[in-house]
Motif scaffolding. Structure first.
Motif, PDB file in Angstrom:
ATOM      1  N   ASP A 126      -6.520 -17.914 -26.389  1.00 29.68           N
ATOM      2  CA  ASP A 126      -5.445 -18.296 -27.301  1.00 29.68           C
ATOM      3  C   ASP A 126      -4.145 -18.314 -26.515  1.00 29.68           C
ATOM      4  O   ASP A 126      -3.903 -17.427 -25.701  1.00 29.68           O
ATOM      5  N   ASP A 127      -3.306 -19.312 -26.761  1.00 33.85           N
ATOM      6  CA  ASP A 127      -2.088 -19.427 -25.959  1.00 33.85           C
ATOM      7  C   ASP A 127      -0.930 -18.582 -26.477  1.00 33.85           C
ATOM      8  O   ASP A 127       0.138 -18.558 -25.870  1.00 33.85           O
ATOM      9  N   HIS A 128      -1.112 -17.857 -27.585  1.00 30.22           N
ATOM     10  CA  HIS A 128      -0.051 -17.009 -28.116  1.00 30.22           C
ATOM     11  C   HIS A 128      -0.321 -15.539 -27.754  1.00 30.22           C
ATOM     12  O   HIS A 128      -1.292 -14.950 -28.240  1.00 30.22           O
ATOM     13  N   PRO A 129       0.536 -14.938 -26.906  1.00 35.33           N
ATOM     14  CA  PRO A 129       0.313 -13.555 -26.473  1.00 35.33           C
ATOM     15  C   PRO A 129       0.184 -12.563 -27.620  1.00 35.33           C
ATOM     16  O   PRO A 129      -0.666 -11.663 -27.574  1.00 35.33           O
ATOM     17  N   MET A 130       1.006 -12.727 -28.666  1.00 31.09           N
ATOM     18  CA  MET A 130       0.941 -11.784 -29.785  1.00 31.09           C
ATOM     19  C   MET A 130      -0.371 -11.909 -30.545  1.00 31.09           C
ATOM     20  O   MET A 130      -0.904 -10.914 -31.047  1.00 31.09           O
ATOM     21  N   MET A 131      -0.904 -13.142 -30.630  1.00 27.45           N
ATOM     22  CA  MET A 131      -2.195 -13.343 -31.290  1.00 27.45           C
ATOM     23  C   MET A 131      -3.293 -12.652 -30.499  1.00 27.45           C
ATOM     24  O   MET A 131      -4.150 -11.965 -31.067  1.00 27.45           O
ATOM     25  N   ARG A 132      -3.257 -12.816 -29.171  1.00 25.65           N
ATOM     26  CA  ARG A 132      -4.273 -12.160 -28.326  1.00 25.65           C
ATOM     27  C   ARG A 132      -4.170 -10.645 -28.446  1.00 25.65           C
ATOM     28  O   ARG A 132      -5.187  -9.950 -28.553  1.00 25.65           O
ATOM     29  N   GLU A 133      -2.940 -10.136 -28.441  1.00 30.62           N
ATOM     30  CA  GLU A 133      -2.740  -8.692 -28.533  1.00 30.62           C
ATOM     31  C   GLU A 133      -3.261  -8.152 -29.863  1.00 30.62           C
ATOM     32  O   GLU A 133      -3.913  -7.108 -29.919  1.00 30.62           O
ATOM     33  N   GLY A 134      -2.957  -8.884 -30.950  1.00 30.63           N
ATOM     34  CA  GLY A 134      -3.421  -8.464 -32.266  1.00 30.63           C
ATOM     35  C   GLY A 134      -4.938  -8.478 -32.383  1.00 30.63           C
ATOM     36  O   GLY A 134      -5.537  -7.557 -32.950  1.00 30.63           O
ATOM     37  N   LEU A 135      -5.546  -9.526 -31.840  1.00 31.72           N
ATOM     38  CA  LEU A 135      -7.006  -9.606 -31.880  1.00 31.72           C
ATOM     39  C   LEU A 135      -7.642  -8.490 -31.054  1.00 31.72           C
ATOM     40  O   LEU A 135      -8.607  -7.854 -31.488  1.00 31.72           O
ATOM     41  N   ARG A 136      -7.103  -8.264 -29.852  1.00 28.65           N
ATOM     42  CA  ARG A 136      -7.645  -7.206 -29.012  1.00 28.65           C
ATOM     43  C   ARG A 136      -7.587  -5.856 -29.734  1.00 28.65           C
ATOM     44  O   ARG A 136      -8.573  -5.107 -29.765  1.00 28.65           O
ATOM     45  N   SER A 137      -6.429  -5.563 -30.318  1.00 32.28           N
ATOM     46  CA  SER A 137      -6.265  -4.290 -31.021  1.00 32.28           C
ATOM     47  C   SER A 137      -7.264  -4.157 -32.169  1.00 32.28           C
ATOM     48  O   SER A 137      -7.894  -3.110 -32.345  1.00 32.28           O
ATOM     49  N   THR A 138      -7.417  -5.235 -32.925  1.00 29.67           N
ATOM     50  CA  THR A 138      -8.343  -5.218 -34.060  1.00 29.67           C
ATOM     51  C   THR A 138      -9.786  -5.039 -33.608  1.00 29.67           C
ATOM     52  O   THR A 138     -10.525  -4.209 -34.147  1.00 29.67           O
ATOM     53  N   LEU A 139     -10.182  -5.803 -32.599  1.00 31.85           N
ATOM     54  CA  LEU A 139     -11.577  -5.787 -32.169  1.00 31.85           C
ATOM     55  C   LEU A 139     -11.949  -4.487 -31.462  1.00 31.85           C
ATOM     56  O   LEU A 139     -13.051  -3.964 -31.648  1.00 31.85           O
ATOM     57  N   GLU A 140     -11.033  -3.954 -30.673  1.00 35.29           N
ATOM     58  CA  GLU A 140     -11.385  -2.750 -29.920  1.00 35.29           C
ATOM     59  C   GLU A 140     -11.314  -1.486 -30.769  1.00 35.29           C
ATOM     60  O   GLU A 140     -11.668  -0.405 -30.305  1.00 35.29           O
ATOM     61  N   ASP A 141     -10.876  -1.625 -32.018  1.00 38.00           N
ATOM     62  CA  ASP A 141     -11.008  -0.521 -32.973  1.00 38.00           C
ATOM     63  C   ASP A 141     -12.452  -0.378 -33.453  1.00 38.00           C
ATOM     64  O   ASP A 141     -12.819   0.639 -34.047  1.00 38.00           O
ATOM     65  N   GLU A 142     -13.249  -1.434 -33.199  1.00 39.87           N
ATOM     66  CA  GLU A 142     -14.662  -1.422 -33.592  1.00 39.87           C
ATOM     67  C   GLU A 142     -15.504  -0.812 -32.477  1.00 39.87           C
ATOM     68  O   GLU A 142     -15.354  -1.181 -31.315  1.00 39.87           O
ATOM     69  N   ARG A 143     -16.379   0.102 -32.815  1.00 42.32           N
ATOM     70  CA  ARG A 143     -17.170   0.820 -31.810  1.00 42.32           C
ATOM     71  C   ARG A 143     -18.115  -0.086 -31.032  1.00 42.32           C
ATOM     72  O   ARG A 143     -18.473   0.216 -29.896  1.00 42.32           O
ATOM     73  N   ASP A 144     -18.514  -1.201 -31.664  1.00 41.48           N
ATOM     74  CA  ASP A 144     -19.511  -2.061 -31.021  1.00 41.48           C
ATOM     75  C   ASP A 144     -18.886  -3.278 -30.355  1.00 41.48           C
ATOM     76  O   ASP A 144     -19.589  -4.229 -30.016  1.00 41.48           O
ATOM     77  N   MET A 145     -17.557  -3.283 -30.149  1.00 39.25           N
ATOM     78  CA  MET A 145     -16.895  -4.448 -29.562  1.00 39.25           C
ATOM     79  C   MET A 145     -15.993  -4.064 -28.400  1.00 39.25           C
ATOM     80  O   MET A 145     -15.336  -3.022 -28.423  1.00 39.25           O
ATOM     81  N   LYS A 146     -15.962  -4.946 -27.396  1.00 38.29           N
ATOM     82  CA  LYS A 146     -15.093  -4.747 -26.236  1.00 38.29           C
ATOM     83  C   LYS A 146     -14.559  -6.107 -25.783  1.00 38.29           C
ATOM     84  O   LYS A 146     -15.331  -7.042 -25.591  1.00 38.29           O
ATOM     85  N   VAL A 147     -13.239  -6.226 -25.646  1.00 34.85           N
ATOM     86  CA  VAL A 147     -12.628  -7.451 -25.135  1.00 34.85           C
ATOM     87  C   VAL A 147     -12.678  -7.399 -23.612  1.00 34.85           C
ATOM     88  O   VAL A 147     -12.069  -6.528 -22.991  1.00 34.85           O
TER      89      VAL A 147
END
Length: 209
Positions: free
Chosen positions: A13-34
């Motif tokens: 994604d070309d928007h840094p804030m979008m990438r940051e938000g997605l990373r934060s959301t996904l890495e809160d999940e135990r079964d996911m890693k960016v």
């Protein structure tokens, strides 16, 4: 695929804030890693092989190489990789193009975190998902004839405010040919005039804003 292991995800994604938000959301999940974050389609193609993700989260509108081109190139590297489109842009033409080149799921960025997470897990397990509002848009236009490349070239120039004469000169075709193509465009899009046709074409994804 084995759901018991960590799902490795690449975000494009070309928007840094979008990438940051997605990373934060996904890495809160135990079964996911960016495992990778990239800002355009060219980087997505380059880093795909290096990061070896299980699922790719792909925007469509990106600089250098767009998402649709990146999906096609990544699919050539790995025909089985699940690719989840997460984009601002609805429209049946965009969905059709993305799915045709290898996207397995299609979400809008207005989707909830829960829907994004559930879609990634489903993609990892080999299941497809298209957001209900996107699917409704596709179904509404199913069976309708699309615009040809020549018609798109005319409409694209019309969207820039060019007259039929100017479009003809730009495309090196007769003004009457432009009128014929525009008549076909209006009919296919069920548009009242060229301005209406441009609006419909943007909504449906034939033209980008």
């Amino acid at each position: 695929m084995n759901q018991s292991r960590i799902i490795r995800i690449m975000i494009a994604d070309d928007h840094p804030m979008m990438r940051e938000g997605l990373r934060s959301t996904l890495e809160d999940e135990r079964d996911m890693k960016v495992v990778a974050e990239v800002a355009n389609g060219a980087e997505a193609i380059e880093h795909f092989g290096l990061s070896d993700p299980d699922v790719v989260l792909m925007d469509l509108q990106m600089p250098r190489v767009d998402g649709t081109q990146a999906i096609a190139a990544i699919r050539e590297q790995d025909p089985q990789i699940p690719i989840v489109v997460l984009t601002t842009y609805p429209g049946d033409a965009r969905v059709t193009r993305a799915m045709a080149v290898g996207a397995t799921s299609y979400l809008l960025k207005t989707a909830s975190s829960e829907e994004i997470i559930a879609t990634i897990r489903a993609a990892f397990c080999g299941r497809r998902h298209v957001a209900p509002d996107v699917l409704q848009d596709v179904s509404a236009h199913q069976g309708m004839e699309g615009l040809t490349p020549r018609e798109l070239s005319v409409l694209r120039l019309a969207s820039q405010g060019m007259s039929n004469k100017e479009i003809g000169a730009s495309l090196h075709i007769a003004e009457e040919t432009v009128k014929t193509r525009m008549k076909s465009i209006l009919s296919k899009l069920n548009a009242h005039d060229r301005t209406h046709a441009v609006t419909i074409a943007i909504h449906r994804g034939f033209l980008d804003t």
